[in-house]
Design an enzyme around this catalytic site. Structure first.
Site, short mmCIF file in Angstrom:
data_model
loop_
_atom_site.label_atom_id
_atom_site.label_comp_id
_atom_site.label_asym_id
_atom_site.label_seq_id
_atom_site.Cartn_x
_atom_site.Cartn_y
_atom_site.Cartn_z
N TYR A 1 0.87 -1.18 0.00
CA TYR A 1 0.00 0.00 0.00
C TYR A 1 0.90 1.22 0.00
CZ TYR A 1 -3.81 3.05 1.71
OH TYR A 1 -4.74 4.06 1.87
N LYS B 1 -0.93 -1.25 -4.34
CA LYS B 1 -2.01 -0.27 -4.33
C LYS B 1 -1.34 1.10 -4.40
CE LYS B 1 -5.53 1.65 -1.23
NZ LYS B 1 -6.27 1.46 0.04
#
Length: 302
Positions: free
Chosen positions: A137, A164
């Site tokens: 992330y 992400k």
């Protein structure tokens, strides 16, 4: 991986009561709402879910409640937002025996930024110790990982299956798509979902999806169908909503958008403030523009 989660994957808000405790009975209504909107997966315990505030017991119980509510219908991604390799591993081990498709893990992000070698070692240790697929992330402004470093980690640690990408610079996203075409690259550039999809994003995990899941799925479907006039119209309306919710209390604004669409009222965990009157008005106006309001309200959680 048991599955390669793709498409629209909303990051759920955590249903805190006004006293700051979690009402686990309100996980299922949100899951069913997301699935009813056509979501292709859900994430829990991420930044939209204020995962950085959860202790280990709450984290485990929230993931259990989410997996139980999903009932195998769509993939579940477990967010991990911590500042040490030890804690990240401990949280990963808490969920590895659940029906979780992957871990979504931030780089460590408190004041001191690890160098590249330490960052590679962090994700390698997580993979070795948990045995679970990992999605990086890439969200922390002072700890952004470059496309080159992200690609290196995914190459050297096979269980790191994707990223992400949350950096607002769409060129970084485009570079990552070119450098790691066989990996799962999700967009979290909330204001720019439409161009992210046209660049080939494998999906999205972003707060805007949780604030307006029906329109977000419609945007994904429009791009896939090549209906760019429809996609551009949805982009403009979703951008209006994003401009209404983007603030330091983004999770609070996201949950207010959900409440306006019929989910039970819940609260941000202190010290995060609730959405202000001005924010609430802007969110309502933007949702009305999306045709997302149906006038149905549910009583507040006690």
């Amino acid at each position: 991986m048991k599955a390669r989660p793709t498409g629209v994957i909303p990051p759920m808000t955590t249903p805190f009561r006004k006293d700051g405790e979690i009402d686990y009975t309100l996980v299922a209504p949100q899951v069913d709402w997301m699935i009813g909107a056509g979501a292709h997966g859900v994430a829990a315990g991420g930044s939209t879910g204020e995962g950085h505030t959860l202790d280990h017991e709450e984290y485990r119980d929230l993931m259990e409640a989410t997996v139980a509510a999903v009932k195998g219908r769509i993939p579940v991604i477990a967010g991990i937002i911590v500042d040490s390799t030890r804690d990240a591993i401990r949280r990963g081990k808490l969920v590895r025996d659940m029906n979780v498709a992957a871990l979504q893990v931030t780089p460590v992000h408190y004041l001191f930024k690890p160098d590249d070698e330490a960052m590679v070692a962090h994700f390698r240790a997580m993979a070795d110790e948990t045995g679970m697929p990992i999605i990086i992330y890439n969200v922390v402004p002072w700890s952004y990982l470059s496309p080159a470093l992200l690609t290196r980690i995914m190459t050297e640690v096979p269980l790191v299956v994707g990223v992400k990408q949350s950096a607002g610079d769409l060129k970084l996203f485009a570079d990552l798509m070119m450098m790691a075409p066989d990996k799962l690259i999700y967009s979290a550039v909330d204001a720019l979902m439409y161009p992210s999809y046209t660049l080939g994003a494998h999906g999205s995990i972003a707060a805007i999806l949780s604030a307006a899941p029906h329109a977000s799925v419609a945007l994904w479907d429009a791009v896939k169908a090549g209906d760019h006039p429809r996609a551009l119209d949805l982009h403009k309306k979703l951008l209006t909503l994003w401009n209404a919710v983007i603030a330091d209390n983004l999770p609070a604004c996201t949950r207010h958008a959900q409440t306006l669409q019929g989910l039970p009222m819940t609260y941000p965990r202190a010290p995060m403030p609730e959405a202000s009157s001005a924010q609430q008005a802007a969110i309502r106006k933007a949702l009305d523009g999306l045709g997302a309001l149906n006038g149905r309200r549910v009583e507040a959680a006690e």
